[in-house]
Design an enzyme around this catalytic site. Structure first.
Site, mmCIF file in Angstrom:
data_model
loop_
_atom_site.group_PDB
_atom_site.id
_atom_site.type_symbol
_atom_site.label_atom_id
_atom_site.label_comp_id
_atom_site.label_asym_id
_atom_site.label_seq_id
_atom_site.Cartn_x
_atom_site.Cartn_y
_atom_site.Cartn_z
ATOM 1 N N ASP A 146 0.792 -1.245 0.000
ATOM 2 C CA ASP A 146 0.000 0.000 0.000
ATOM 3 C C ASP A 146 0.821 1.290 0.000
ATOM 4 O OD1 ASP A 146 -1.991 -1.915 0.190
ATOM 5 O OD2 ASP A 146 -2.859 -1.169 2.057
ATOM 6 N N LYS A 198 -6.965 -4.997 -3.039
ATOM 7 C CA LYS A 198 -7.753 -5.530 -1.922
ATOM 8 C C LYS A 198 -8.670 -4.441 -1.391
ATOM 9 C CE LYS A 198 -4.100 -4.330 1.309
ATOM 10 N NZ LYS A 198 -4.848 -3.237 1.959
ATOM 11 N N CYS A 234 -2.135 -2.665 7.646
ATOM 12 C CA CYS A 234 -2.010 -3.632 6.554
ATOM 13 C C CYS A 234 -0.716 -4.436 6.615
ATOM 14 C CB CYS A 234 -2.203 -2.939 5.213
ATOM 15 S SG CYS A 234 -3.927 -2.391 5.036
HETATM 16 C C1 VGL Z 1 -4.782 0.730 5.641
HETATM 17 C C2 VGL Z 1 -6.366 1.640 7.013
HETATM 18 C C3 VGL Z 1 -7.324 1.521 6.019
HETATM 19 C C4 VGL Z 1 -3.355 0.300 5.455
HETATM 20 C C5 VGL Z 1 -5.717 0.590 4.635
HETATM 21 O O1 VGL Z 1 -2.898 0.207 4.296
HETATM 22 O O2 VGL Z 1 -2.679 0.070 6.477
HETATM 23 N N1 VGL Z 1 -5.118 1.241 6.824
HETATM 24 N N2 VGL Z 1 -6.982 1.004 4.836
#
Ligand code: VGL
Ligand code: ZN
Length: 211
Positions: free
Chosen positions: A17, A114, A159
Protein backbone atom coordinates in the site's frame (compact mmCIF):
# COMPACT_ATOMS: atom_id res chain seq x y z
CA UNK A 1 23.87 -8.92 16.51
CA UNK A 2 21.88 -10.88 13.94
CA UNK A 3 23.44 -12.57 10.98
CA UNK A 4 22.97 -10.83 7.68
CA UNK A 5 20.29 -12.05 5.34
CA UNK A 6 21.17 -13.49 1.98
CA UNK A 7 18.25 -13.16 -0.42
CA UNK A 8 17.39 -16.52 -2.00
CA UNK A 9 15.50 -17.47 -5.16
CA UNK A 10 12.46 -18.54 -3.14
CA UNK A 11 12.23 -15.27 -1.21
CA UNK A 12 9.69 -12.60 -2.05
CA UNK A 13 9.34 -8.95 -1.11
CA UNK A 14 5.76 -7.83 -0.44
CA UNK A 15 5.35 -4.06 -0.72
CA UNK A 16 2.15 -2.99 1.00
CA UNK A 17 0.00 0.00 0.00
CA UNK A 18 2.60 2.61 -0.94
CA UNK A 19 -0.13 4.85 -2.33
CA UNK A 20 -0.68 8.60 -2.48
CA UNK A 21 -3.51 8.61 0.05
CA UNK A 22 -1.23 7.08 2.70
CA UNK A 23 1.47 9.70 2.12
CA UNK A 24 1.62 13.33 3.33
CA UNK A 25 -1.06 15.31 1.49
CA UNK A 26 -3.21 12.19 1.07
CA UNK A 27 -6.63 11.43 2.55
CA UNK A 28 -5.34 8.98 5.19
CA UNK A 29 -1.81 10.28 5.45
CA UNK A 30 0.53 8.12 7.48
CA UNK A 31 3.03 10.41 9.24
CA UNK A 32 6.21 10.42 7.11
CA UNK A 33 4.67 7.70 4.94
CA UNK A 34 6.60 8.93 1.91
CA UNK A 35 9.86 8.08 3.69
CA UNK A 36 9.35 4.40 2.87
CA UNK A 37 9.75 4.98 -0.86
CA UNK A 38 13.55 5.33 -0.96
CA UNK A 39 14.35 2.32 1.24
CA UNK A 40 11.76 0.20 -0.57
CA UNK A 41 13.23 1.11 -3.97
CA UNK A 42 16.66 0.16 -2.71
CA UNK A 43 15.44 -3.10 -1.20
CA UNK A 44 13.35 -4.06 -4.23
CA UNK A 45 16.38 -3.82 -6.50
CA UNK A 46 17.91 -6.70 -4.58
CA UNK A 47 14.90 -9.01 -4.89
CA UNK A 48 14.17 -10.97 -8.04
CA UNK A 49 10.55 -11.40 -6.92
CA UNK A 50 8.40 -8.49 -5.75
CA UNK A 51 4.63 -8.27 -5.26
CA UNK A 52 2.82 -4.99 -4.58
CA UNK A 53 -0.53 -4.44 -2.92
CA UNK A 54 -2.95 -1.62 -3.54
CA UNK A 55 -5.81 -0.67 -1.23
CA UNK A 56 -8.69 -0.29 -3.69
CA UNK A 57 -12.08 0.75 -2.34
CA UNK A 58 -15.30 1.54 -4.19
CA UNK A 59 -17.00 4.87 -3.30
CA UNK A 60 -19.21 4.46 -0.23
CA UNK A 61 -17.08 1.66 1.20
CA UNK A 62 -18.14 0.35 4.62
CA UNK A 63 -14.79 1.39 6.15
CA UNK A 64 -15.41 5.05 5.31
CA UNK A 65 -16.75 7.26 8.13
CA UNK A 66 -18.67 9.29 5.55
CA UNK A 67 -20.68 6.21 4.57
CA UNK A 68 -22.16 6.11 8.08
CA UNK A 69 -22.36 9.87 8.74
CA UNK A 70 -19.76 9.36 11.46
CA UNK A 71 -16.38 10.89 12.24
CA UNK A 72 -13.13 9.26 11.19
CA UNK A 73 -11.40 7.06 13.78
CA UNK A 74 -14.63 6.09 15.55
CA UNK A 75 -15.15 2.34 15.77
CA UNK A 76 -18.41 0.68 14.74
CA UNK A 77 -19.63 -2.89 14.90
CA UNK A 78 -19.52 -4.50 11.45
CA UNK A 79 -20.85 -8.03 10.81
CA UNK A 80 -17.26 -9.27 10.75
CA UNK A 81 -16.21 -7.45 13.96
CA UNK A 82 -15.17 -3.95 15.04
CA UNK A 83 -14.40 -1.60 12.18
CA UNK A 84 -12.37 1.57 12.64
CA UNK A 85 -13.88 4.22 10.39
CA UNK A 86 -11.41 5.94 8.10
CA UNK A 87 -11.52 9.06 6.00
CA UNK A 88 -12.46 8.20 2.41
CA UNK A 89 -9.22 6.88 0.91
CA UNK A 90 -7.84 4.86 -1.99
CA UNK A 91 -11.04 5.16 -4.00
CA UNK A 92 -10.70 3.03 -7.12
CA UNK A 93 -8.94 4.77 -10.03
CA UNK A 94 -8.39 8.07 -8.18
CA UNK A 95 -5.03 9.81 -7.78
CA UNK A 96 -5.09 8.89 -4.09
CA UNK A 97 -5.28 5.20 -4.94
CA UNK A 98 -2.34 5.36 -7.33
CA UNK A 99 1.02 3.97 -6.25
CA UNK A 100 3.49 6.67 -5.19
CA UNK A 101 5.02 8.05 -8.37
CA UNK A 102 8.58 7.73 -7.04
CA UNK A 103 8.31 3.96 -6.56
CA UNK A 104 10.75 2.33 -8.96
CA UNK A 105 9.94 -1.36 -9.10
CA UNK A 106 9.53 -2.08 -12.81
CA UNK A 107 10.15 -5.78 -12.18
CA UNK A 108 7.23 -6.18 -9.73
CA UNK A 109 5.43 -9.35 -10.80
CA UNK A 110 1.96 -8.82 -9.37
CA UNK A 111 -0.13 -5.91 -8.13
CA UNK A 112 -2.76 -7.33 -5.79
CA UNK A 113 -5.78 -5.13 -5.12
CA UNK A 114 -7.75 -5.53 -1.92
CA UNK A 115 -10.70 -3.91 -0.18
CA UNK A 116 -12.80 -3.83 -3.34
CA UNK A 117 -15.88 -5.46 -1.81
CA UNK A 118 -18.20 -2.63 -0.68
CA UNK A 119 -19.23 -4.31 2.58
CA UNK A 120 -15.93 -5.53 3.98
CA UNK A 121 -12.54 -4.08 4.74
CA UNK A 122 -9.30 -5.87 3.95
CA UNK A 123 -6.17 -4.95 5.86
CA UNK A 124 -4.32 -8.17 5.18
CA UNK A 125 -3.02 -8.97 1.73
CA UNK A 126 -4.17 -12.57 2.34
CA UNK A 127 -7.65 -12.39 3.89
CA UNK A 128 -10.39 -9.82 4.18
CA UNK A 129 -11.33 -8.66 7.66
CA UNK A 130 -13.79 -11.53 8.17
CA UNK A 131 -10.52 -13.53 8.32
CA UNK A 132 -11.98 -16.13 5.96
CA UNK A 133 -12.44 -14.58 2.51
CA UNK A 134 -9.11 -15.13 0.74
CA UNK A 135 -7.57 -12.63 -1.67
CA UNK A 136 -5.79 -15.44 -3.51
CA UNK A 137 -2.30 -14.28 -2.54
CA UNK A 138 -1.61 -17.33 -0.38
CA UNK A 139 -2.36 -19.67 -3.27
CA UNK A 140 -0.30 -17.56 -5.67
CA UNK A 141 2.75 -17.58 -3.42
CA UNK A 142 2.43 -21.29 -2.62
CA UNK A 143 1.95 -22.26 -6.21
CA UNK A 144 5.07 -20.33 -7.14
CA UNK A 145 7.04 -22.05 -4.40
CA UNK A 146 7.99 -19.10 -2.22
CA UNK A 147 9.06 -19.95 1.33
CA UNK A 148 10.09 -16.69 2.91
CA UNK A 149 8.41 -13.28 2.79
CA UNK A 150 9.81 -9.87 3.60
CA UNK A 151 7.16 -7.20 4.11
CA UNK A 152 7.53 -3.41 3.91
CA UNK A 153 5.21 -0.46 3.35
CA UNK A 154 2.16 1.23 4.90
CA UNK A 155 0.87 1.09 7.44
CA UNK A 156 2.96 -0.91 9.92
CA UNK A 157 0.11 -1.18 12.44
CA UNK A 158 -2.64 -2.15 9.97
CA UNK A 159 -2.01 -3.63 6.55
CA UNK A 160 1.61 -4.60 7.21
CA UNK A 161 0.71 -6.11 10.58
CA UNK A 162 -2.21 -8.23 9.37
CA UNK A 163 -0.41 -9.29 6.22
CA UNK A 164 2.54 -10.45 8.33
CA UNK A 165 0.31 -12.35 10.76
CA UNK A 166 -1.47 -14.15 7.94
CA UNK A 167 1.75 -14.89 6.06
CA UNK A 168 3.24 -16.47 9.16
CA UNK A 169 0.04 -18.41 9.90
CA UNK A 170 0.08 -19.76 6.34
CA UNK A 171 3.52 -21.21 6.89
CA UNK A 172 5.72 -18.63 5.20
CA UNK A 173 8.76 -17.54 7.17
CA UNK A 174 7.83 -13.93 7.70
CA UNK A 175 9.99 -10.85 8.25
CA UNK A 176 8.92 -7.22 8.57
CA UNK A 177 11.47 -4.68 7.34
CA UNK A 178 10.89 -2.12 10.03
CA UNK A 179 12.70 0.92 8.66
CA UNK A 180 10.85 0.53 5.36
CA UNK A 181 7.48 0.89 7.14
CA UNK A 182 5.65 3.79 8.82
CA UNK A 183 2.65 3.59 11.18
CA UNK A 184 -0.73 5.32 11.58
CA UNK A 185 -0.69 4.92 15.42
CA UNK A 186 -4.29 5.01 16.70
CA UNK A 187 -5.19 3.78 20.18
CA UNK A 188 -2.05 1.79 20.86
CA UNK A 189 -1.98 0.17 17.44
CA UNK A 190 1.81 0.34 17.10
CA UNK A 191 2.39 -1.33 20.47
CA UNK A 192 -0.19 -3.96 19.56
CA UNK A 193 1.55 -4.64 16.25
CA UNK A 194 4.96 -5.00 17.87
CA UNK A 195 3.53 -7.28 20.57
CA UNK A 196 1.91 -9.44 17.92
CA UNK A 197 5.16 -9.75 15.94
CA UNK A 198 7.03 -10.86 19.06
CA UNK A 199 4.33 -13.30 20.11
CA UNK A 200 4.14 -14.92 16.67
CA UNK A 201 7.88 -14.93 16.08
CA UNK A 202 7.55 -12.65 13.11
CA UNK A 203 11.07 -11.28 12.75
CA UNK A 204 11.60 -7.57 12.44
CA UNK A 205 14.61 -6.59 10.36
CA UNK A 206 16.08 -3.42 8.97
CA UNK A 207 17.27 -2.67 5.46
CA UNK A 208 20.81 -2.91 6.83
CA UNK A 209 20.22 -6.60 7.69
CA UNK A 210 20.67 -7.66 4.08
CA UNK A 211 24.00 -9.01 2.86
C1 VGL B 1 -4.78 0.73 5.64
C2 VGL B 1 -6.37 1.64 7.01
C3 VGL B 1 -7.32 1.52 6.02
C4 VGL B 1 -3.35 0.30 5.45
C5 VGL B 1 -5.72 0.59 4.64
O1 VGL B 1 -2.90 0.21 4.30
O2 VGL B 1 -2.68 0.07 6.48
N1 VGL B 1 -5.12 1.24 6.82
N2 VGL B 1 -6.98 1.00 4.84
ZN1 ZN C 1 -8.37 1.03 3.25
Amino acid sequence: MTTSIKIAADDILLVVDVQNDFCPGGRLAVPRGDEVVAPINELARRFEHVVLTQDWHPPGHRSFASTHGRSPYETIAAPYGPQILWPDHCVQATHGAALHSDLRIPHAQLILRKGFRPGIDSYSAFFENDRTTPTGLGGYLRERGFQRIFIAGLALDFCVRYSAEDAQAQGFTTNVVDDACRAIDVEGSVEAARGSFAERRIETRTTRSFA
